[in-house]
Design a protein around this motif. Sequence first.
Motif, mmCIF file in Angstrom:
data_model
loop_
_atom_site.group_PDB
_atom_site.id
_atom_site.type_symbol
_atom_site.label_atom_id
_atom_site.label_comp_id
_atom_site.label_asym_id
_atom_site.label_seq_id
_atom_site.Cartn_x
_atom_site.Cartn_y
_atom_site.Cartn_z
ATOM 1 N N TYR A 187 12.023 -39.828 -23.183
ATOM 2 C CA TYR A 187 11.373 -38.274 -23.326
ATOM 3 C C TYR A 187 11.917 -37.339 -22.626
ATOM 4 C CZ TYR A 187 7.099 -34.802 -24.373
ATOM 5 O OH TYR A 187 6.357 -34.296 -24.368
ATOM 6 N N LEU A 188 11.476 -38.015 -21.119
ATOM 7 C CA LEU A 188 11.086 -36.847 -20.168
ATOM 8 C C LEU A 188 12.895 -35.994 -19.874
ATOM 9 C CD1 LEU A 188 9.701 -38.294 -18.135
ATOM 10 C CD2 LEU A 188 8.657 -36.527 -18.528
ATOM 11 N N ILE A 189 13.785 -36.817 -20.300
ATOM 12 C CA ILE A 189 14.691 -36.722 -19.918
ATOM 13 C C ILE A 189 15.444 -35.059 -21.355
ATOM 14 C CG2 ILE A 189 17.931 -36.580 -20.381
ATOM 15 C CD1 ILE A 189 17.038 -40.155 -18.808
ATOM 16 N N VAL A 190 15.105 -35.469 -22.425
ATOM 17 C CA VAL A 190 15.482 -34.431 -23.521
ATOM 18 C C VAL A 190 14.361 -33.682 -23.476
ATOM 19 C CG1 VAL A 190 15.149 -34.367 -26.258
ATOM 20 C CG2 VAL A 190 15.875 -36.439 -24.976
ATOM 21 N N ASP A 195 14.020 -27.359 -21.773
ATOM 22 C CA ASP A 195 13.061 -26.857 -20.805
ATOM 23 C C ASP A 195 14.059 -25.915 -20.276
ATOM 24 O OD1 ASP A 195 11.095 -26.957 -21.741
ATOM 25 O OD2 ASP A 195 10.027 -28.921 -19.989
ATOM 26 N N ARG A 196 15.286 -26.308 -19.612
ATOM 27 C CA ARG A 196 16.254 -26.038 -18.699
ATOM 28 C C ARG A 196 17.116 -24.203 -19.990
ATOM 29 N NH1 ARG A 196 17.140 -30.117 -16.623
ATOM 30 N NH2 ARG A 196 18.628 -31.369 -17.391
ATOM 31 N N LYS A 197 17.508 -25.205 -21.299
ATOM 32 C CA LYS A 197 17.858 -24.282 -22.278
ATOM 33 C C LYS A 197 16.934 -22.925 -22.286
ATOM 34 C CE LYS A 197 20.976 -24.729 -26.623
ATOM 35 N NZ LYS A 197 21.493 -25.514 -27.723
ATOM 36 N N ARG A 198 15.937 -23.550 -22.622
ATOM 37 C CA ARG A 198 15.234 -21.586 -22.964
ATOM 38 C C ARG A 198 15.164 -21.453 -21.735
ATOM 39 N NH1 ARG A 198 10.280 -25.927 -26.296
ATOM 40 N NH2 ARG A 198 11.430 -26.187 -27.698
ATOM 41 N N LYS A 199 14.768 -21.495 -20.741
ATOM 42 C CA LYS A 199 14.387 -20.364 -19.389
ATOM 43 C C LYS A 199 16.266 -19.825 -19.107
ATOM 44 C CE LYS A 199 13.792 -21.120 -14.284
ATOM 45 N NZ LYS A 199 13.788 -21.592 -13.491
ATOM 46 N N SER A 200 17.243 -20.287 -19.537
ATOM 47 C CA SER A 200 18.158 -19.426 -19.254
ATOM 48 C C SER A 200 18.282 -18.543 -20.621
ATOM 49 C CB SER A 200 19.741 -20.273 -19.290
ATOM 50 O OG SER A 200 19.813 -21.218 -20.480
ATOM 51 N N LYS A 201 17.525 -18.863 -21.332
ATOM 52 C CA LYS A 201 17.836 -17.835 -22.575
ATOM 53 C C LYS A 201 17.085 -17.228 -22.992
ATOM 54 C CE LYS A 201 17.826 -17.535 -27.599
ATOM 55 N NZ LYS A 201 17.012 -18.418 -29.066
ATOM 56 N N ARG A 202 16.221 -17.351 -22.021
ATOM 57 C CA ARG A 202 15.461 -16.538 -22.040
ATOM 58 C C ARG A 202 15.532 -15.566 -20.483
ATOM 59 N NH1 ARG A 202 10.921 -20.529 -22.205
ATOM 60 N NH2 ARG A 202 11.064 -20.747 -19.889
#
Length: 238
Positions: A187-190, A195-202
Amino acid sequence: MWVRLLLVVVVAGTYAQAKGEGKWTNEGKEENVRWNLKTCDWPDVFKVRLSLKAALGDEAYAWNENELYLFKAAMAYAMRQYYFTENGQQVNFTPENVETCNVTERVSFFFRVTDPKAASSIIPKADVEAAVRLSRGRINSAFLLSDDTLEFVGILSTLAPPIEPPVQVWLIVFGAVMGLVACVGVYLIVSGFRDRKRKSKRDEDKETPEEKESGSETEIEGETNLGYQEDDGRKTQF
């Protein structure tokens, strides 16, 4: 008158004879009931209580000398089995080594066990108790009774051995804990990847228009005008 007197004498004699026979019969019954009501003040004895009526109801059998002999034989077997199993010794106990006393009509009595090699030597209570516990099931089955209806006073009832699960409890707990840790790790890895993907998109969405225009101007300054290149070539020919 003499006839009447004679009749009285005959009746009195008959009554006395009948009373005497009844007394003999009662005494015989009492003697039969008390065939082994021997009292005892032995040390190191065990008391036994049997509840035949409670266990068997209408099919309850009568307790007599033969049943007591069966008990003695069962105890002799139990003592033999104990010494052979626990000590590796073949000690030939017989029913005569099991002595009983204070047998009551409601089926209770005391008993002790003597040493076959020395009749004056009494087997310790600890050994007799261990022998009873070892062969309790065989003794009960001989009389169609259970621990509740064939009671050795002072000796705890035998308990069924605890059921052991095919897998050890600690192994089950360890597997459950490791499974929980693995689930938390996944769960932590996924969640971290998301979160990293959403941050880069923002970050891409927050890029300013000036940065976009400067980027486009840089591309314009870098373009080559082909018309000027041809003119420069013509001038060089002159």
